[in-house]
Each structure stands twice: as C-alpha cells, then as structure tokens.
Design an enzyme around this catalytic site. Structure first.
Site, PDB file in Angstrom:
ATOM      1  N   HIS A  49      -7.943  -5.174  -0.290  1.00 35.25           N
ATOM      2  CA  HIS A  49      -6.628  -4.531  -0.219  1.00 35.25           C
ATOM      3  C   HIS A  49      -5.609  -5.469   0.433  1.00 35.25           C
ATOM      4  O   HIS A  49      -4.493  -5.646  -0.079  1.00 35.25           O
ATOM      5  CB  HIS A  49      -6.776  -3.242   0.588  1.00 35.25           C
ATOM      6  CG  HIS A  49      -5.667  -2.260   0.418  1.00 35.25           C
ATOM      7  ND1 HIS A  49      -5.105  -1.938  -0.796  1.00 35.25           N
ATOM      8  CD2 HIS A  49      -5.013  -1.481   1.341  1.00 35.25           C
ATOM      9  CE1 HIS A  49      -4.164  -1.027  -0.628  1.00 35.25           C
ATOM     10  NE2 HIS A  49      -4.086  -0.736   0.660  1.00 35.25           N
ATOM     11  N   ASP A  74      -0.483  -4.120  -3.978  1.00 33.08           N
ATOM     12  CA  ASP A  74      -1.616  -3.205  -4.053  1.00 33.08           C
ATOM     13  C   ASP A  74      -1.223  -1.787  -3.628  1.00 33.08           C
ATOM     14  O   ASP A  74      -1.672  -1.282  -2.582  1.00 33.08           O
ATOM     15  CB  ASP A  74      -2.809  -3.699  -3.223  1.00 33.08           C
ATOM     16  CG  ASP A  74      -4.132  -3.212  -3.816  1.00 33.08           C
ATOM     17  OD1 ASP A  74      -4.242  -3.153  -5.042  1.00 33.08           O
ATOM     18  OD2 ASP A  74      -5.046  -2.881  -3.049  1.00 33.08           O
ATOM     19  N   SER A  94       0.824  -1.200   0.000  1.00 33.74           N
ATOM     20  CA  SER A  94       0.000   0.000   0.000  1.00 33.74           C
ATOM     21  C   SER A  94       0.871   1.268   0.000  1.00 33.74           C
ATOM     22  O   SER A  94       1.607   1.505  -0.953  1.00 33.74           O
ATOM     23  CB  SER A  94      -0.962  -0.026   1.193  1.00 33.74           C
ATOM     24  OG  SER A  94      -1.907   1.018   1.106  1.00 33.74           O
TER      25      SER A  94
END
Length: 451
Positions: free
Chosen positions: A252, A182, A158
């Site tokens: 996610h 991601d 992330s």
C-alpha cells in the site's frame, strides 16, 4: 542599569528570532490516541520555496494573514490516509521538498491526523466526508481571493484519494487535477461514483494501484490508471505475515514511494495500455501508436504531458513493472527468438546485458515460453537498469525440470529491441544453448530485413 537594559534588549531580540523561526509541525500522536479515538480536526500546513522545510499553520478564514501564500501560483494539496498508530507519515517532508524543487507552487499538507488516527477504521472513513467539506470551504475562499480552480492539484493517499474526490465533486469537477495513490478499497468497493473517487471529480484524474488485493481499490477510477507490478505484490515487500506490520502496509505504501521517485526524475517508468497484467508480461501490449510521437505514458508527476490524448481516448488502463527499491524504473526490451530445433521446446530465458562495467539482468519466468521451429517467439524482457551502450549479451535457457534430461535450444536468431530508445535492434545468429549453461556473445546490429 545600562547592562540590565542591554540584557533585556538581547533577550527580546532572541525571543523575536525564535518566534520568526518557529515551524508548525504535523500532529504527532501515538497508538493510545488511536485506541481512545480522535475527533476530526483539520490543520493546513503551508510550504513554499521561501519556507520549504518549515511549515506555516494557515488560518481557514484569513488568507491575508499569510503573505507567502501567493494565489497567483498553483497550489498542491497533499492528503494522507488512515493512521492507525497516530504517527506522522514518514514521507511528508520528502514529498514537500521534491514538489517545491520541481516547480514554484504552494504546497499545503492537509493534517487530519485527528480523525484519521483511530483503531476504528469505519470512523476514519466517516471522517473523510467531513474533511472534504472543510477543504471545500477553504478552496472556495481561495477562489474568492482570485485563485483559479484549474491550478489546484490534489495528491491523495489511500483515504486521502477519496477525500480529494469528494472535494472535487463538491466543486463540480472544476479543480485541475487529482492524483490518487492507491485509493482505499475497504468501504469504497462497489460504491457508486458519488461515494468514492471518480474521473468526473477533476479535469484530470490519474491513479496508481499497488495493493488491489488488500487495502487498495481494484477497478479503474481515473482518466488513466497505472497498475504497478499488476497492482498486487510489490517487489521487495514481505511475503509472509511473520514479517510483522510491514506485511500489511508495504504494498500500500509503495504507491507513495513510486510517486516520489517520479519527482526525483532519476529515470522514467513507461506504462503500456493493456487489458491484463498477464497480457502485458506476455509482450502482447507493446504498441504505443495511439499516443503519437510522445509514446506510451510515463507514470508520475509529468503524466499531464499526455493529458489531451488521454482525455480523447477515454479511460486508459496501463501496466508496468518496477525494481524492489529506488530507482524503481526498469528498462524494457522486446525480445524475439526463432529456433531451428525439430521438436518444440518450453522453457525460460535469462538475459544479461553488459556495458561500461555494468550488468543488467532480466529473467523471463512468469510462465514457460513456447519455442517452435522457424516461428518467432515474442517476449518482454525487463532489465533492472539501463545499459546505455551494450557491449556483450549473456543468455541462459532452462526448463525447470530437475529429473528430465537436459535439453538444447538451437537459436537461429535472437533480436533485442529497446522500447525506450529509437535505435537499431541488436541481433545474434546461430547460437546453441545448453540447458542451465550461460553463453556470452557480442551482439551485432540487426539486418534491415529483420526489423
């Protein structure tokens, strides 16, 4: 007196043993810290095969203070993302253990929880640059002590993916590899390459997308970008907001679980280059000729086996699908169906493979397929497990029409080709399928003229 001396000696030995066994842990905060807001502090926790489950807090300035930190070994940095509740990532221990089981390296967990734990997401984004500058200085010190930048691998989750990119850019793209799981989308979408992760940030950048319609980044960012299940809704994740927090974070977080699964090597998820997920599901992107004998790339840690060809091909966008839980990998078959009904038929096919007491299921229902007389309809069937030796096959045809008369599908030939194993396709000829009724048969090797 003697007894007292013995007790004192025993106490000193115990204290020394406890000190020797002391493990440094990832910063554990709570939601109150996130509400108040945290000031950035970078802690580096070292793990090697000598201390695989016991972290050592590293000095940013005195590398010689850590004799187990061998700079002749490759070094992998793990960088977490936004932590709105302040809790440690649940996957950290598994990640370090699996990486060390895979290869003899230094694993450094970058603990920037003080800085990532903040209900103000914009503040955490602001801290990514500062965290990157801190890491850059540390890596430059590693380089002065003999470490090769090419041997450095950064795994960023992330916001951690963009931190990895900033570090790579600071070092002029010289680090060996960045794996971005991601990459965060909010505050990075529509930004120029210098303000986000970019393929120029390392010698090789591989990216996984699992939540492009919410927390993740939609567009390709690396030399190769994997879109698991199209990069959106992940199987097994909640579909409604009533599921609580997991509704927002499950897609996610799946990126990390998929990567850890690749380290387990329980099975392989082969991904296919394609312009869209729809075209992939329609079976229009099953060619792997451009990758040579190795075939299409397999997602995960070992993607570097395709590095040279990927660098030659340029940016490559690939798709694959997964199961709802580990093992996530599916088994892909190309299915060719030819009918001899006079009229066209539209519908869905469910296929089951049976063998050695196991059953694998593939339901091809993303859209109604068109079946036309003497015309081969090409389908992609993705099975939830791999049946090594297929003894029987079950087929079911449906139209989804509840109130209309039930149709029959007269199959002249069905051919199943395993896309992973180079073996002779399986065929069956002259089958009559009654709508919504399953038929089971023994397949036979296809005739040479059929493949």
């Amino acid at each position: 007196m003697f007894l007292w001396q013995c007790l004192t000696l025993l106490l000193l030995i115990t204290v020394q043993i406890c000190k020797a066994q002391r493990c440094d842990e990832f910063t554990d905060l709570n939601f109150s810290h996130a509400i108040i807001g945290t000031i950035l502090k970078i802690r580096l926790l070292l793990y090697t095969r000598d201390n695989g489950t016991c972290g050592t807090l590293m000095s940013h300035t005195n590398l010689s203070a850590h004799p187990q930190f061998n700079l002749s070994r490759p070094t992998t940095f793990i960088i977490h993302g936004y932590r709105p509740t302040g809790s440690p990532p649940m996957w950290l221990q598994s990640a370090t253990e699996l990486l060390l089981a895979k290869t003899d390296i230094n694993v450094i967990v970058v603990d920037w929880n003080r800085g990532a734990a903040n209900v103000n997401y914009f503040k955490a984004v602001e801290n990514t640059r500062k965290a990157a500058n801190n890491l850059t200085a540390f890596i430059e010190k590693m380089q002065k002590h003999g470490a090769s930048l090419s041997s450095i691998h950064m795994i960023g989750v992330s916001l951690g993916a963009h931190i990895s990119g900033f570090v790579g850019a600071n070092l002029n793209g010289s680090i060996g590899r960045i794996t971005a799981l991601d990459p965060a989308g909010p505050q990075f979408i529509d930004k120029p390459p210098e303000d986000r992760l970019d393929s120029s940030d390392a010698q090789f950048v591989d990216v996984l997308h699992t939540d492009i319609d919410a927390l993740g980044f939609r567009e390709p960012l690396g030399h190769i970008d994997f879109y698991a299940n199209g990069g959106t809704d992940q199987p097994g994740c909640p579909k409604t907001i009533f599921s609580g927090g997991s509704y927002f974070k499950c897609d996610h977080q799946r990126s990390v679980l998929l990567f850890l699964d690749s380290l387990n090597q329980m099975c392989a998820s082969r991904a296919y280059p394609c312009s869209s997920y729809k075209d992939f599901l329609d079976g229009n992107c099953l060619s792997c000729d451009q990758f040579g004998a190795a075939g299409c790339p397999v997602f995960g840690y070992d993607i570097t086996e395709w590095r040279d060809v990927l660098l030659r091909l340029g940016q490559t966008k690939t798709f694959y699908t997964t199961n709802a839980k580990s093992p996530f990998c599916m088994t892909d078959y190309k299915v060719d169906v030819m009918i001899w009904n006079e009229d066209e038929r539209w519908g869905y096919i469910t296929i089951k493979l049976h063998g050695n007491g196991e059953e694998a299921v593939a339901t091809i229902d993303h859209k109604a397929a068109k079946f036309k007389k003497y015309t081969e309809t090409k389908l992609l069937a993705q099975f939830d497990k791999d049946i090594q030796s297929v003894k029987k096959v079950s087929l079911k045809f449906s139209t989804g029409n509840v109130f209309k008369p039930k149709y029959k599908l007269r199959v002249l030939r069905i051919r199943l080709t395993n896309l992973e194993r180079k073996e002779r396709p399986l065929c069956r000829y002259d089958i009559l399928l009654q709508e919504n009724e399953e038929i089971t048969f023994r397949p036979i090797p296809c005739k040479e003229s059929n493949f």
